[in-house]
Write an enzyme that holds these catalytic residues in place. Sequence first.
Site, mmCIF file in Angstrom:
data_model
loop_
_atom_site.group_PDB
_atom_site.id
_atom_site.type_symbol
_atom_site.label_atom_id
_atom_site.label_comp_id
_atom_site.label_asym_id
_atom_site.label_seq_id
_atom_site.Cartn_x
_atom_site.Cartn_y
_atom_site.Cartn_z
ATOM 1 N NE ARG A 6 -2.951 -7.602 -4.508
ATOM 2 C CZ ARG A 6 -3.645 -7.974 -3.453
ATOM 3 N NH1 ARG A 6 -3.026 -8.307 -2.350
ATOM 4 N NH2 ARG A 6 -4.957 -8.054 -3.482
ATOM 5 C CB SER A 63 -4.477 -6.352 4.683
ATOM 6 O OG SER A 63 -4.033 -5.088 4.285
ATOM 7 C CG HIS A 114 -1.915 -1.042 1.314
ATOM 8 N ND1 HIS A 114 -2.080 -1.821 2.437
ATOM 9 C CD2 HIS A 114 -2.833 -1.479 0.420
ATOM 10 C CE1 HIS A 114 -3.061 -2.685 2.229
ATOM 11 N NE2 HIS A 114 -3.529 -2.502 1.006
#
Length: 159
Positions: A90, A128, A17
């Site tokens: 991604r 995450s 991030h």
Amino acid sequence: MKRAIYPGTFDPFTNGHKDILMRSLSVFDEVIILVAHNRNKKPFFTADERVAMLEETFKDEPRVKADKWEGLIVDYAKENEISSIIRGLRPTGDFEAEFQMGSMNKRLYPEIETVFFITERDNYYVSSSLVKEIHKHGKLIKEFVPDTIFNWINKKGKV
């Protein structure tokens, strides 16, 4: 002044991030990291805790702000006169979902543009969810999150 929002749950905010955010500052004068509510996720940290972590992490970068929002991202953008949304891609299947979300946002708010940044090679696999899973099993996550986030997580004893 070119302003953008970078929305996500950020539970926790990762180095992936951070990479997207820092690169976006070469395009935008100000970026608001928008901690968004996602009914499909059960966060470990409250929105206020995540905002506090982000404010601490970027306290020396005046062009980065943190805020929270529970509604549609485009409504936040309209209310704050922001015309760009930052998203990271991604190589793990993000494109289809991001394309659909960006297209819907454009339909709801024609003035909005979604700007995609390709994730750097070192962060292709970082998410995450994976960071939380690794931490739950007692493994060190320091290499995956900014130092301030790592310290905050350990101080609170969460995840």
